[in-house]
Enzyme design. Structure first.
Site, PDB file in Angstrom:
ATOM      1  N   HIS A 297      -9.516   1.101   1.455  1.00 25.08           N
ATOM      2  CA  HIS A 297      -9.315   1.578   2.821  1.00 25.08           C
ATOM      3  C   HIS A 297     -10.546   1.155   3.639  1.00 25.08           C
ATOM      4  O   HIS A 297     -11.672   1.456   3.241  1.00 25.08           O
ATOM      5  CB  HIS A 297      -9.239   3.109   2.874  1.00 25.08           C
ATOM      6  CG  HIS A 297      -8.031   3.704   2.219  1.00 25.08           C
ATOM      7  ND1 HIS A 297      -8.106   4.709   1.281  1.00 25.08           N
ATOM      8  CD2 HIS A 297      -6.715   3.473   2.397  1.00 25.08           C
ATOM      9  CE1 HIS A 297      -6.893   5.057   0.908  1.00 25.08           C
ATOM     10  NE2 HIS A 297      -6.025   4.324   1.557  1.00 25.08           N
TER      11      HIS A 297
ATOM     12  N   HIS B 178       0.995   5.525  -1.502  1.00 25.85           N
ATOM     13  CA  HIS B 178       0.566   6.693  -2.272  1.00 25.85           C
ATOM     14  C   HIS B 178       1.854   7.451  -2.568  1.00 25.85           C
ATOM     15  O   HIS B 178       2.309   8.263  -1.750  1.00 25.85           O
ATOM     16  CB  HIS B 178      -0.388   7.584  -1.479  1.00 25.85           C
ATOM     17  CG  HIS B 178      -1.571   6.865  -0.884  1.00 25.85           C
ATOM     18  ND1 HIS B 178      -2.649   6.468  -1.639  1.00 25.85           N
ATOM     19  CD2 HIS B 178      -1.838   6.466   0.379  1.00 25.85           C
ATOM     20  CE1 HIS B 178      -3.530   5.864  -0.849  1.00 25.85           C
ATOM     21  NE2 HIS B 178      -3.065   5.840   0.376  1.00 25.85           N
TER      22      HIS B 178
ATOM     23  N   GLN C 153       2.642  11.267  -2.046  1.00 24.54           N
ATOM     24  CA  GLN C 153       2.661  11.856  -0.701  1.00 24.54           C
ATOM     25  C   GLN C 153       4.080  12.032  -0.162  1.00 24.54           C
ATOM     26  O   GLN C 153       4.290  12.700   0.848  1.00 24.54           O
ATOM     27  CB  GLN C 153       1.779  11.036   0.249  1.00 24.54           C
ATOM     28  CG  GLN C 153       0.300  11.176  -0.095  1.00 24.54           C
ATOM     29  CD  GLN C 153      -0.623  10.367   0.812  1.00 24.54           C
ATOM     30  OE1 GLN C 153      -0.204   9.862   1.847  1.00 24.54           O
ATOM     31  NE2 GLN C 153      -1.884  10.248   0.422  1.00 24.54           N
TER      32      GLN C 153
ATOM     33  N   GLU D  45     -10.267   2.872   8.909  1.00 21.37           N
ATOM     34  CA  GLU D  45      -9.031   3.536   9.331  1.00 21.37           C
ATOM     35  C   GLU D  45      -9.294   4.473  10.505  1.00 21.37           C
ATOM     36  O   GLU D  45      -8.463   4.615  11.392  1.00 21.37           O
ATOM     37  CB  GLU D  45      -8.413   4.322   8.158  1.00 21.37           C
ATOM     38  CG  GLU D  45      -7.132   5.082   8.537  1.00 21.37           C
ATOM     39  CD  GLU D  45      -6.430   5.759   7.365  1.00 21.37           C
ATOM     40  OE1 GLU D  45      -7.027   5.785   6.270  1.00 21.37           O
ATOM     41  OE2 GLU D  45      -5.307   6.245   7.549  1.00 21.37           O
TER      42      GLU D  45
ATOM     43  N   HIS E  26     -12.122   3.513  -3.136  1.00 29.25           N
ATOM     44  CA  HIS E  26     -11.326   4.217  -2.122  1.00 29.25           C
ATOM     45  C   HIS E  26     -11.709   3.823  -0.710  1.00 29.25           C
ATOM     46  O   HIS E  26     -10.858   3.514   0.130  1.00 29.25           O
ATOM     47  CB  HIS E  26     -11.461   5.733  -2.301  1.00 29.25           C
ATOM     48  CG  HIS E  26     -10.653   6.510  -1.313  1.00 29.25           C
ATOM     49  ND1 HIS E  26     -11.109   6.793  -0.038  1.00 29.25           N
ATOM     50  CD2 HIS E  26      -9.412   7.036  -1.380  1.00 29.25           C
ATOM     51  CE1 HIS E  26     -10.164   7.464   0.622  1.00 29.25           C
ATOM     52  NE2 HIS E  26      -9.132   7.627  -0.175  1.00 29.25           N
TER      53      HIS E  26
ATOM     54  N   HIS F 143       0.843  -1.206   0.000  1.00 33.14           N
ATOM     55  CA  HIS F 143       0.000   0.000   0.000  1.00 33.14           C
ATOM     56  C   HIS F 143       0.873   1.250   0.000  1.00 33.14           C
ATOM     57  O   HIS F 143       1.572   1.541   0.962  1.00 33.14           O
ATOM     58  CB  HIS F 143      -0.931   0.015   1.209  1.00 33.14           C
ATOM     59  CG  HIS F 143      -1.954   1.115   1.165  1.00 33.14           C
ATOM     60  ND1 HIS F 143      -3.018   1.099   0.285  1.00 33.14           N
ATOM     61  CD2 HIS F 143      -2.080   2.270   1.863  1.00 33.14           C
ATOM     62  CE1 HIS F 143      -3.757   2.185   0.462  1.00 33.14           C
ATOM     63  NE2 HIS F 143      -3.202   2.921   1.406  1.00 33.14           N
TER      64      HIS F 143
ATOM     65  N   TYR G 296      -5.041   7.563  -6.860  1.00 43.08           N
ATOM     66  CA  TYR G 296      -6.355   8.225  -6.968  1.00 43.08           C
ATOM     67  C   TYR G 296      -6.357   9.599  -7.612  1.00 43.08           C
ATOM     68  O   TYR G 296      -7.414  10.203  -7.768  1.00 43.08           O
ATOM     69  CB  TYR G 296      -7.058   8.282  -5.606  1.00 43.08           C
ATOM     70  CG  TYR G 296      -6.302   8.926  -4.456  1.00 43.08           C
ATOM     71  CD1 TYR G 296      -6.267  10.302  -4.303  1.00 43.08           C
ATOM     72  CD2 TYR G 296      -5.659   8.146  -3.511  1.00 43.08           C
ATOM     73  CE1 TYR G 296      -5.604  10.876  -3.239  1.00 43.08           C
ATOM     74  CE2 TYR G 296      -4.986   8.714  -2.444  1.00 43.08           C
ATOM     75  CZ  TYR G 296      -4.958  10.081  -2.307  1.00 43.08           C
ATOM     76  OH  TYR G 296      -4.303  10.650  -1.253  1.00 43.08           O
TER      77      TYR G 296
ATOM     78  N   ARG H 204     -16.864   5.338   2.499  1.00 43.78           N
ATOM     79  CA  ARG H 204     -17.228   6.752   2.522  1.00 43.78           C
ATOM     80  C   ARG H 204     -17.302   7.330   1.106  1.00 43.78           C
ATOM     81  O   ARG H 204     -18.253   8.035   0.761  1.00 43.78           O
ATOM     82  CB  ARG H 204     -16.175   7.531   3.339  1.00 43.78           C
ATOM     83  CG  ARG H 204     -16.301   9.027   3.282  1.00 43.78           C
ATOM     84  CD  ARG H 204     -15.188   9.713   4.078  1.00 43.78           C
ATOM     85  NE  ARG H 204     -13.845   9.388   3.620  1.00 43.78           N
ATOM     86  CZ  ARG H 204     -13.303   9.842   2.490  1.00 43.78           C
ATOM     87  NH1 ARG H 204     -13.999  10.632   1.678  1.00 43.78           N
ATOM     88  NH2 ARG H 204     -12.072   9.498   2.141  1.00 43.78           N
TER      89      ARG H 204
ATOM     90  N   ASP I 253       2.408   3.383   2.720  1.00 42.63           N
ATOM     91  CA  ASP I 253       1.290   4.323   2.721  1.00 42.63           C
ATOM     92  C   ASP I 253       1.704   5.779   2.474  1.00 42.63           C
ATOM     93  O   ASP I 253       1.945   6.167   1.343  1.00 42.63           O
ATOM     94  CB  ASP I 253       0.514   4.152   4.041  1.00 42.63           C
ATOM     95  CG  ASP I 253      -0.870   4.761   4.002  1.00 42.63           C
ATOM     96  OD1 ASP I 253      -1.239   5.359   2.976  1.00 42.63           O
ATOM     97  OD2 ASP I 253      -1.612   4.636   5.001  1.00 42.63           O
TER      98      ASP I 253
ATOM     99  N   HIS J 262      -5.638  -0.992   6.452  1.00 42.65           N
ATOM    100  CA  HIS J 262      -5.768  -0.527   7.842  1.00 42.65           C
ATOM    101  C   HIS J 262      -6.636  -1.491   8.665  1.00 42.65           C
ATOM    102  O   HIS J 262      -6.102  -2.191   9.503  1.00 42.65           O
ATOM    103  CB  HIS J 262      -6.296   0.916   7.958  1.00 42.65           C
ATOM    104  CG  HIS J 262      -5.515   1.901   7.150  1.00 42.65           C
ATOM    105  ND1 HIS J 262      -4.172   2.125   7.365  1.00 42.65           N
ATOM    106  CD2 HIS J 262      -5.857   2.703   6.098  1.00 42.65           C
ATOM    107  CE1 HIS J 262      -3.729   3.026   6.502  1.00 42.65           C
ATOM    108  NE2 HIS J 262      -4.724   3.390   5.717  1.00 42.65           N
TER     109      HIS J 262
END
Ligand SMILES: [Zn+2]
Length: 443
Positions: free
Chosen positions: A237, A59, A62, A240, A210, A57, A123, A213, A325, A274
């Protein structure tokens, strides 16, 4: 047999233990031909050779906010949600070229620490104004190009993102992520699946709703069905943050894992990233379905997410993989030891994750190392994370004279590597039989 395809270290990690006098032999397709008793080949003196680590996992972009969120923001209490605003600010200003550069930086650091494959939960799809690029997979392909240029494998887990949340106003900070309908998402995913760079075995795609939510149930079911029909990995996810769980209960009357379970969406292709705020019943349903957990303990402690109840997952028979992550630190062995350390602090006990039926000195280290290798490979959908004939020739070596592990007995070597290795002890990294790191330096 070309001699540049035979590696002879002091020790090689095969079937859960270190063996000496053995050489790893690679075929022309970048797969392991055999692990043979021979004394010729590239001599890796004072090195131990292990299967490449699999980062399930990530991203990658980031990486650019590393060190930029470790201060009080204008909020009274900083949390995951205030960090997310800072992260969105970065996500919304990166050009395609900058996404490539940031990703290459993250992947380079991964390679130097022994990671040979990454699951990239991607994403950012659109331009900063929300418009679709003429190639709707432009940014996904920039990230794949970055992995290719570094030389590691990548599962591009293409993210579906439909909304800000249940009964929540659209968030202008999310316009680069949104694909409103499952039809649009699947059209773009199919275009990605047809891209030439996905034909090499070095890159492939997966489906990543994703979160509960961000993706409503009908959308979720449509894209998970698509993935299951094609045997693609599904990453999401899950649980989390407590607020995500309570919003899901408000919308569906069920927690995220209960929703996924009762709708038949959990399977052995499903990875719940998570999966922290869960009940014993949820843990049992994850295990029953064969779903995999992806813990990201370095990020989870950085964001104040909570502790993954890995002891309960193991007791139930669920597999656990690992991810870097947010890239606050890239060191998958640090993540492996944190799985155990967080539980030691929580339970004021030691060796919490050591298997009950095996009291050998390396049993705990072996279990944690499996999280960083074979479980990660299964999570992102490839046959790696192990050294055996037919498996990819993806591996790394460590310097036995590195001060962080020097002087250990071979029966304690894996525990030294899992609990004490400095990242700088990683010397060679080979992916598909090609050396991408030698003497600790990337080519
Ligand atoms: Zn994530």
């Amino acid at each position: 047999m070309k001699m540049d395809r035979v590696w002879l270290p002091d020790w090689i990690y095969v079937n859960g233990r270190f063996e000496s006098g053995r050489a790893l032999v690679c075929d022309d397709d970048g797969k392991i031909l055999e692990i043979a008793n021979r004394d010729d080949g590239i001599r890796l003196k004072n090195r131990a050779l292990l299967p490449g680590l699999v980062n399930a996992h990530s991203h990658a972009f980031q990486r650019v906010i590393r060190g930029r969120t470790e201060h009080r923001s204008h909020h009274t209490t900083d949390s995951f949600w205030t960090w997310r605003e800072q992260m969105y600010a970065a996500a919304n200003r990166l050009s395609p070229e900058e996404i490539y550069t940031a990703s290459r930086l993250a992947f380079l650091e991964m390679a130097l620490t022994g990671i040979t494959a990454v699951g990239e939960f991607h994403y950012i799809h659109h331009a900063p104004d929300g418009s679709t690029y003429s190639d709707p997979n432009l940014l996904a392909r920039e990230v794949i190009r970055a992995a290719h240029d570094v030389g590691i494998r990548i599962a591009l887990l293409r993210v579906a993102y439909a909304r800000a949340g249940y009964e929540t106003e659209p968030n202008p900070q999310q316009v680069r992520f949104i694909e409103q309908s499952p039809d649009t998402y699947l059209k773009h995913l199919e275009q990605l699946l047809d891209a030439p760079e996905l034909k090499s075995g070095m890159a492939w795609a997966g489906v990543a709703p994703h979160s509960v939510r961000a993706v409503p149930l009908d959308y979720l079911k449509t894209i998970v069905t698509f993935a299951n029909e094609r045997g693609l990995p599904v990453h999401m996810h899950v649980a989390e943050q407590p607020a995500e769980v309570s919003a899901c209960i408000e919308e569906y009357g069920r927690s995220p894992v209960a929703l996924l379970d009762t709708e038949g969406l959990l399977s052995k292709h499903f990875t719940a990233v998570h999966a922290i705020h869960v009940t014993p019943k949820a843990i049992a349903s994850m295990a029953r379905a064969g779903a995999i957990v992806c813990a990201c303990p370095t990020t989870e402690r950085n964001l104040g997410d909570g502790v993954v109840p890995v002891d309960a997952y193991f007791d139930a028979g669920a597999r656990v993989s690992l991810g870097t992550d947010s890239q606050i630190q890239i060191d998958l062995l640090e993540d492996a030891r944190e799985l155990e350390y967080h539980l030691r602090l929580q339970k004021t006990a030691r060796n919490v994750l050591a298997p009950a039926d095996d009291d050998s000195s390396s049993a705990l280290a072996r279990r944690l190392f499996e999280c960083a290798t074979i479980n990660g490979a299964e999570s992102i959908g490839f046959n790696g994370g192990k050294l055996e004939p037919g498996a990819p020739a993806d591996f790394f070596t460590v310097d036995l004279n590195d001060l962080s592990i020097a002087g250990c007995a071979v029966e304690d070597l894996l525990a030294n590597i899992v609990f004490s290795l400095s990242r700088t002890a990683v010397r060679d990294v080979v992916v598909a039989g090609k050396q991408i790191v030698g003497h600790g330096l990337h080519r």
